[in-house]
Enzyme design. Structure first.
Site, mmCIF file in Angstrom:
data_model
loop_
_atom_site.group_PDB
_atom_site.id
_atom_site.type_symbol
_atom_site.label_atom_id
_atom_site.label_comp_id
_atom_site.label_asym_id
_atom_site.label_seq_id
_atom_site.Cartn_x
_atom_site.Cartn_y
_atom_site.Cartn_z
ATOM 1 N N ASP A 13 6.693 43.503 4.992
ATOM 2 C CA ASP A 13 5.703 44.090 4.078
ATOM 3 C C ASP A 13 6.266 44.296 2.668
ATOM 4 O OD1 ASP A 13 3.859 44.456 6.321
ATOM 5 O OD2 ASP A 13 5.169 46.116 6.902
ATOM 6 N N LYS A 16 6.008 39.509 -0.115
ATOM 7 C CA LYS A 16 6.409 38.099 -0.206
ATOM 8 C C LYS A 16 5.256 37.192 -0.622
ATOM 9 C CE LYS A 16 7.884 38.378 4.054
ATOM 10 N NZ LYS A 16 7.806 39.854 4.218
ATOM 11 N N GLY A 40 1.180 39.447 7.568
ATOM 12 C CA GLY A 40 0.038 39.584 6.676
ATOM 13 C C GLY A 40 0.510 39.536 5.243
ATOM 14 N N HIS A 41 0.259 38.416 4.570
ATOM 15 C CA HIS A 41 0.668 38.276 3.176
ATOM 16 C C HIS A 41 -0.545 38.515 2.292
ATOM 17 C CE1 HIS A 41 4.477 35.729 4.186
ATOM 18 N NE2 HIS A 41 4.499 36.962 4.655
ATOM 19 N N GLN A 222 7.648 38.510 7.938
ATOM 20 C CA GLN A 222 8.355 39.721 8.372
ATOM 21 C C GLN A 222 9.541 40.001 7.430
ATOM 22 O OE1 GLN A 222 7.563 37.360 11.247
ATOM 23 N NE2 GLN A 222 5.636 38.443 11.115
#
Length: 422
Positions: A13, A16, A40-41, A222
């Site tokens: 988180d 990225k 989740g980006h 991650q």
């Protein structure tokens, strides 16, 4: 031309996706090399929030090739939903998105096993996102998993039923049933959709691009402290999240790796269970959570928050061979008059150490902090690094001295334009 790798240096988180989106125009291809829909980006631009889970973050640039590498675990249902959302927003991904035929498939029964396994752990839960990641990687290592290439074979349905039968036996061991019937129709419909996409041996595509002198950005998911080998085991993910994972997750040789971008927040967060030495269980932690909107983009769960952890960052920088740092969410600390940074740990024996101990010992350490002045400035209004307040510059220089790596990007807001190059 080389491959540059972008990795998170904390417990995920870190931001990225935003940095990939910012850097992508200077590359010819963006390739995801591990993880799955547990990632989740989040990207903001033109006033719109976009959340990607399995699609590489270069997808918003039509001239860039986007590759889902062999190291990724792919959920056809989630993937179709994700692509439909892109289509609804006018993004044409049909010509520049490629999926490795060697990527592993997440089956509905993998998701069921993930839930059953977490329930069986009781108070020792890993904190799984329940997306089926661990069981899918377990099948991969156990050499019984199904790959994307298998959906192209005439006996795919039989292979699927055999896999589900094995998973049902595991569930029965826990006196549970899989209960996946409601998902199976959607799964097979999504598999049919997946068959229509560009499924190829992406390792050839990427190496051909290198031969042609093209530039590739390898996108990690991650964070380094969730790496299956070097993270806070067993509270980790099931893949190699460090830069070395780009080689096995994409099929590229180590000699092609050049820059390694390390992404870190100006503070620290973690989702799920596991040790977190600098965690704040007070109003300061809640203030960071609210200011940073620290809620999981995949699960919506509140993230645990704390001050920046330099022993952990040093460790991640060493493992990845980081060549430059990108500091995210500096604006979240705008309102603080003082900021703390953990520089060392005090061990159970009273020793002060700058190193990250074995995960089993991490719960017994006490962080040792230094206090620095805050900047009390609305950073979101700043458009040039030359305008950064003196106390923030002092904070950046402090981090550079402690970590021995330069900070080349500072993020001062969620939008694409709120990214300052130093």
């Amino acid at each position: 031309m080389p491959v540059d790798v972008l990795v998170g240096l904390q417990w995920g988180d870190e931001g990225k996706g935003k940095i990939v989106d910012v850097l992508a125009p200077t590359y010819d291809a963006v390739a995801r090399f591990q993880g799955g829909p547990n990632a989740g980006h989040t990207l903001y631009f033109d006033g719109v929030k976009h959340v990607l889970h399995q699609v590489p973050s270069g997808i918003f640039h039509p001239h860039i090739i986007n590759v889902v590498g062999n190291g990724v675990v792919l959920d056809p249902i989630v993937f179709r939903q994700e692509l439909q959302k892109l289509t609804d927003r006018g993004i044409d991904w049909s010509q520049n998105l490629y999926i490795s035929k060697k990527a592993q498939l997440i089956l509905p029964s993998h998701r069921a096993l993930d839930r059953i396994s977490e329930e069986a752990r009781g108070n020792t839960k890993i904190g799984s996102t329940l997306k089926g990641i661990g069981p899918t990687y377990s099948d991969k290592i156990g050499r019984v998993g199904l790959r994307v290439s298998h959906i192209l074979l005439p006996d795919f349905s039989q292979r699927y039923q055999e896999a589900v039968a094995q998973h049902a036996a595991i569930a029965a061991h826990h006196n549970k049933q899989l209960e996946i019937e409601a998902l199976e129709a959607d799964f097979f419909s999504a598999v049919e959709f997946l068959r229509s996409l560009q499924l190829i041996d992406t390792e050839y595509l990427l190496n051909d691009l290198l031969t042609q002198g093209k530039r590739i950005l390898a996108e990690g998911a991650q964070g380094s402290l969730l790496d299956i080998d070097f993270g806070s085991y067993p509270y980790v993910t099931s893949s190699s999240t460090i830069a070395a994972g780009a080689c096995t997750g994409l099929g590229i040789a180590p000699r092609h790796i050049d820059k390694v971008y390390g992404i870190t927040k100006a503070y620290c967060t973690r989702v799920g269970s596991g040790p977190f030495p600098t965690e704040l269980h007070n109003e300061v932690g809640e203030q960071i959570r609210q200011a940073g909107r620290e809620f999981g983009s995949t699960t919506g769960r509140p993230r645990r928050t704390g001050w920046i952890d330099l022993p952990a960052l040093r460790y991640a920088i060493m493992l990845n061979g980081v060549t430059e740092l990108h500091l995210m969410k500096a604006d979240v600390l705008d309102a603080f008059t003082e900021i703390q940074a953990c520089t060392h740990y005090r061990t159970a024996t009273g020793e002060s150490t700058p190193q990250l101990p074995d995960p089993g010992e991490l719960t017994t350490v006490t962080p040792e902090y230094v206090t620095l002045p805050g900047w009390n400035t609305d950073l979101t209004q700043i458009t040039d690094a030359a305008q950064l307040p003196a106390n923030l510059i002092a904070y950046l220089e402090f981090l550079e001295r402690e970590l021995q790596v330069s900070i080349s990007i500072v993020s001062v807001g969620p939008d694409r334009v709120s990214t300052l190059h130093r």
